[in-house]
Motif scaffolding. Structure first.
Motif, PDB file in Angstrom:
ATOM      1  N   THR A 147       0.854  -1.180   0.000  1.00 22.87           N
ATOM      2  CA  THR A 147       0.000   0.000   0.000  1.00 22.87           C
ATOM      3  C   THR A 147       0.894   1.235   0.000  1.00 22.87           C
ATOM      4  O   THR A 147       2.047   1.179   0.420  1.00 22.87           O
ATOM      5  N   TYR A 148       0.368   2.333  -0.475  1.00 23.77           N
ATOM      6  CA  TYR A 148       1.140   3.565  -0.551  1.00 23.77           C
ATOM      7  C   TYR A 148       0.614   4.632   0.400  1.00 23.77           C
ATOM      8  O   TYR A 148       0.910   5.803   0.245  1.00 23.77           O
ATOM      9  N   VAL A 149      -0.148   4.225   1.399  1.00 22.34           N
ATOM     10  CA  VAL A 149      -0.749   5.167   2.336  1.00 22.34           C
ATOM     11  C   VAL A 149       0.311   6.012   3.042  1.00 22.34           C
ATOM     12  O   VAL A 149       0.208   7.238   3.073  1.00 22.34           O
ATOM     13  N   ILE A 150       1.308   5.378   3.613  1.00 20.25           N
ATOM     14  CA  ILE A 150       2.320   6.108   4.382  1.00 20.25           C
ATOM     15  C   ILE A 150       3.125   7.055   3.484  1.00 20.25           C
ATOM     16  O   ILE A 150       3.270   8.234   3.818  1.00 20.25           O
ATOM     17  N   PRO A 151       3.643   6.598   2.317  1.00 12.77           N
ATOM     18  CA  PRO A 151       4.349   7.544   1.450  1.00 12.77           C
ATOM     19  C   PRO A 151       3.449   8.671   0.936  1.00 12.77           C
ATOM     20  O   PRO A 151       3.885   9.820   0.840  1.00 12.77           O
ATOM     21  N   GLN A 152       2.189   8.359   0.608  1.00  9.59           N
ATOM     22  CA  GLN A 152       1.267   9.408   0.153  1.00  9.59           C
ATOM     23  C   GLN A 152       1.063  10.452   1.243  1.00  9.59           C
ATOM     24  O   GLN A 152       1.120  11.652   0.982  1.00  9.59           O
ATOM     25  N   ALA A 153       0.816   9.997   2.451  1.00 17.19           N
ATOM     26  CA  ALA A 153       0.605  10.932   3.557  1.00 17.19           C
ATOM     27  C   ALA A 153       1.859  11.786   3.771  1.00 17.19           C
ATOM     28  O   ALA A 153       1.760  13.005   3.964  1.00 17.19           O
ATOM     29  N   HIS A 154       3.014  11.160   3.714  1.00 14.34           N
ATOM     30  CA  HIS A 154       4.260  11.895   3.924  1.00 14.34           C
ATOM     31  C   HIS A 154       4.466  12.965   2.841  1.00 14.34           C
ATOM     32  O   HIS A 154       4.716  14.126   3.147  1.00 14.34           O
ATOM     33  N   HIS A 155       4.370  12.575   1.593  1.00  9.04           N
ATOM     34  CA  HIS A 155       4.676  13.501   0.495  1.00  9.04           C
ATOM     35  C   HIS A 155       3.612  14.577   0.305  1.00  9.04           C
ATOM     36  O   HIS A 155       3.909  15.659  -0.205  1.00  9.04           O
ATOM     37  N   LEU A 156       2.391  14.306   0.724  1.00  5.08           N
ATOM     38  CA  LEU A 156       1.339  15.324   0.643  1.00  5.08           C
ATOM     39  C   LEU A 156       1.233  16.130   1.936  1.00  5.08           C
ATOM     40  O   LEU A 156       0.392  17.010   2.049  1.00  5.08           O
ATOM     41  N   ASN A 157       2.067  15.797   2.919  1.00  2.00           N
ATOM     42  CA  ASN A 157       2.065  16.459   4.225  1.00  2.00           C
ATOM     43  C   ASN A 157       0.693  16.363   4.899  1.00  2.00           C
ATOM     44  O   ASN A 157       0.146  17.341   5.401  1.00  2.00           O
ATOM     45  N   ILE A 158       0.157  15.154   4.889  1.00  2.00           N
ATOM     46  CA  ILE A 158      -1.106  14.866   5.563  1.00  2.00           C
ATOM     47  C   ILE A 158      -0.757  14.225   6.900  1.00  2.00           C
ATOM     48  O   ILE A 158      -0.204  13.120   6.930  1.00  2.00           O
ATOM     49  N   PRO A 159      -1.029  14.895   8.018  1.00  2.00           N
ATOM     50  CA  PRO A 159      -0.583  14.395   9.323  1.00  2.00           C
ATOM     51  C   PRO A 159      -1.456  13.270   9.885  1.00  2.00           C
ATOM     52  O   PRO A 159      -2.262  13.453  10.795  1.00  2.00           O
ATOM     53  N   VAL A 160      -1.274  12.080   9.296  1.00  2.00           N
ATOM     54  CA  VAL A 160      -1.930  10.873   9.792  1.00  2.00           C
ATOM     55  C   VAL A 160      -0.867   9.789   9.912  1.00  2.00           C
ATOM     56  O   VAL A 160       0.141   9.820   9.224  1.00  2.00           O
ATOM     57  N   SER A 161      -1.108   8.849  10.805  1.00  2.00           N
ATOM     58  CA  SER A 161      -0.235   7.696  10.942  1.00  2.00           C
ATOM     59  C   SER A 161      -1.076   6.523  11.418  1.00  2.00           C
ATOM     60  O   SER A 161      -2.168   6.702  11.947  1.00  2.00           O
ATOM     61  N   SER A 162      -0.548   5.338  11.213  1.00  2.00           N
ATOM     62  CA  SER A 162      -1.248   4.123  11.614  1.00  2.00           C
ATOM     63  C   SER A 162      -0.554   3.527  12.820  1.00  2.00           C
ATOM     64  O   SER A 162       0.651   3.301  12.793  1.00  2.00           O
TER      65      SER A 162
END
Length: 165
Positions: A147-162
């Motif tokens: 899945t690309y959730v973590i890289p997407q969140a990082h590169h879009l600067n979306i402050p979420v984590s699992s």
């Protein structure tokens, strides 16, 4: 049959036992997408696009706080009974109708008809104590899946984590 990573041994065994035809590509491709529950999107339509999730610009800290306060961490059934009820779910309530009966149930975040789930703020959601690192929770797939959730969140600067499922 459709084959996902982590299932190869089960598929191979089923092929050897002649329970299924050999697994071959069918041309179909699975897709994982981000989503927000309808009731949450109705409450805050800015969450419907990544532009409303990105902590860039002058509103960055406000967006970080909004996500941390909106997307809380899931609580396992055992933890709910230990930390949120006075009697380890002996009486049952609107969240847990009973206590978990097995180790497998203790680890569940939801079990239809028995445990309806609980989300709770943790230190990771606390923007007062952690203004630069607080995050909202995002549910991700198993570690064996891609899945690309973590890289997407990082590169879009979306402050979420699992920190759970």
């Amino acid at each position: 049959p459709e084959v996902w990573r982590g299932q190869h041994e089960a598929i191979e065994s089923a092929e050897i036992d002649n329970l299924i035809e050999p697994a071959v590509g069918t041309g179909g491709v699975a897709k994982f997408s981000w989503y927000v529950p309808k009731y949450t999107a109705t409450e805050d339509p800015t969450l419907l696009t990544h532009f409303g999730l990105t902590a860039n610009g002058p509103d960055g800290q406000a967006i970080r706080r909004k996500l941390a306060e909106t997307f809380l961490r899931p609580v396992r059934w055992k933890d709910y009974c230990e930390n949120f009820t006075p009697d380890y779910c002996e009486e049952g309530d609107e969240v847990a109708l009973r206590a978990p009966e097995t180790e497998e149930e203790e680890m569940q975040y939801f079990l239809s008809g028995s445990f309806y789930g609980k989300f709770n703020a943790t230190a990771e959601n606390d923007c007062d104590a952690n203004p630069e690192t607080c995050t909202g929770h995002i549910i991700n797939v198993e570690c064996t899946w891609t899945t690309y959730v973590i890289p997407q969140a990082h590169h879009l600067n979306i402050p979420v984590s699992s920190s759970g499922p």
